[in-house]
Motif scaffolding. Structure first.
Motif, PDB file in Angstrom:
ATOM      1  N   VAL A 146       0.838  -1.186   0.000  1.00 36.11           N
ATOM      2  CA  VAL A 146       0.000   0.000   0.000  1.00 36.11           C
ATOM      3  C   VAL A 146       0.878   1.243   0.000  1.00 36.11           C
ATOM      4  O   VAL A 146       1.989   1.239   0.549  1.00 36.11           O
ATOM      5  N   THR A 147       0.388   2.296  -0.650  1.00 36.41           N
ATOM      6  CA  THR A 147       1.081   3.582  -0.653  1.00 36.41           C
ATOM      7  C   THR A 147       0.123   4.650  -0.158  1.00 36.41           C
ATOM      8  O   THR A 147      -1.004   4.768  -0.644  1.00 36.41           O
ATOM      9  N   LEU A 148       0.579   5.390   0.845  1.00 40.51           N
ATOM     10  CA  LEU A 148      -0.211   6.479   1.415  1.00 40.51           C
ATOM     11  C   LEU A 148       0.466   7.796   1.075  1.00 40.51           C
ATOM     12  O   LEU A 148       1.700   7.871   1.023  1.00 40.51           O
ATOM     13  N   SER A 149      -0.358   8.842   0.902  1.00 37.44           N
ATOM     14  CA  SER A 149       0.187  10.124   0.481  1.00 37.44           C
ATOM     15  C   SER A 149      -0.119  11.217   1.492  1.00 37.44           C
ATOM     16  O   SER A 149      -1.165  11.200   2.150  1.00 37.44           O
ATOM     17  N   CYS A 150       0.798  12.158   1.606  1.00 38.23           N
ATOM     18  CA  CYS A 150       0.647  13.276   2.525  1.00 38.23           C
ATOM     19  C   CYS A 150       1.116  14.553   1.851  1.00 38.23           C
ATOM     20  O   CYS A 150       2.248  14.621   1.348  1.00 38.23           O
ATOM     21  N   SER A 151       0.252  15.562   1.848  1.00 40.77           N
ATOM     22  CA  SER A 151       0.642  16.880   1.340  1.00 40.77           C
ATOM     23  C   SER A 151       0.733  17.842   2.507  1.00 40.77           C
ATOM     24  O   SER A 151      -0.268  18.074   3.196  1.00 40.77           O
ATOM     25  N   PRO A 152       1.925  18.386   2.773  1.00 41.10           N
ATOM     26  CA  PRO A 152       2.091  19.250   3.938  1.00 41.10           C
ATOM     27  C   PRO A 152       1.488  20.629   3.714  1.00 41.10           C
ATOM     28  O   PRO A 152       1.083  20.973   2.599  1.00 41.10           O
ATOM     29  N   ILE A 153       1.444  21.390   4.779  1.00 43.22           N
ATOM     30  CA  ILE A 153       1.025  22.784   4.691  1.00 43.22           C
ATOM     31  C   ILE A 153       2.013  23.508   3.797  1.00 43.22           C
ATOM     32  O   ILE A 153       3.228  23.264   3.847  1.00 43.22           O
ATOM     33  N   SER A 154       1.503  24.405   2.974  1.00 40.40           N
ATOM     34  CA  SER A 154       2.343  25.137   2.043  1.00 40.40           C
ATOM     35  C   SER A 154       3.493  25.829   2.779  1.00 40.40           C
ATOM     36  O   SER A 154       3.279  26.524   3.779  1.00 40.40           O
TER      37      SER A 154
END
Lengths: 113, 113
Positions: B19-27
């Motif tokens: 499985v691959t999980l994704s995270c986009s941080p605060i700009s």
């Protein structure tokens, strides 16, 4: 070793003050944190204290730090039913070299109306 | 500012899959950390990335890996899933120097059957 301890459960009446306690282990921790987690949600940063302070107040929240005893507490004044949640304290070991957090077991705060 | 986002929010996989999980941080945040939360073990640090480099790693087997891209977005991968990998996976972003405040996303709930 790395072990942050908290009591598991606290029950208070609405309008009373709540005090949640935490004992941490790493005296080099630069910052100590309090997070709140509501059911099904992520962690919300409530407040943090720098290790050279002994108290920090932020509206209804007061953090006390006893560095000698490695004891941290969070006081919530005028506790409301919306404050019901799990509260985690966390330390940042290693003197700020990384952002790794060591969390306590969490304290479930139940606020009775 | 938009908060930390994680995708997907829920995932069901079977043993042995990956499985691959994704995270986009605060700009503007360049540090991303990952944590695993389970009822039995609580919140445990997986790894931290800063400027595309792994800066710290927790005590997890090599099946758990991660990476960070030039836009600071991060992914974590778990190969050969086991039942015990069922957990809430949280990522946190921070901008070092601002009190090391770490802001968490809502998490990805992974269920392994």
């Amino acid at each position: 070793g790395e072990d942050v301890e908290q009591s598991l459960f606290l029950s208070v009446r609405e309008g009373d003050s709540s005090v949640i306690n935490c004992t941490y282990t790493d005296s080099s921790s630069t910052y100590l944190y309090w997070y709140k987690q509501e059911p099904g949600a992520g962690l919300q940063l409530l407040t943090y204290i720098f290790s050279n302070m002994d108290m920090k107040q932020d509206q209804r929240l007061t953090v006390l730090l006893n560095k000698k005893d490695k004891h941290l507490s969070l006081r919530i004044a005028d506790t409301q039913t919306g404050d019901s949640a799990i509260y985690f304290c966390a330390e940042s070991p290693g003197g700020g070299a990384t952002n790794k957090l060591i969390f306590g077991t969490g304290t479930l705060l139940a606020v009775q109306p | 500012k938009a908060g930390v986002t994680q995708t997907p929010r829920y995932l069901i996989k079977t043993r042995g899959q990956q499985v691959t999980l994704s995270c986009s941080p605060i700009s503007g945040h360049r540090s991303v950390s990952w944590y695993q939360q389970t009822p039995g073990q609580g919140l445990q640090f997986l790894f931290e990335y800063f400027s595309e480099t792994q800066r710290n790693k927790g005590n997890f087997p090599g099946r758990f890996s991660g990476r960070q891209f030039s836009n600071s977005r991060s992914e974590m991968n778990v190969s050969t899933l086991e039942l015990g990998d069922s957990a809430l996976y949280l990522c946190a972003s921070s901008q070092p120097g601002q009190g090391d405040e770490q802001y968490f996303g809502p998490g990805t709930r992974l269920t392994v059957t």
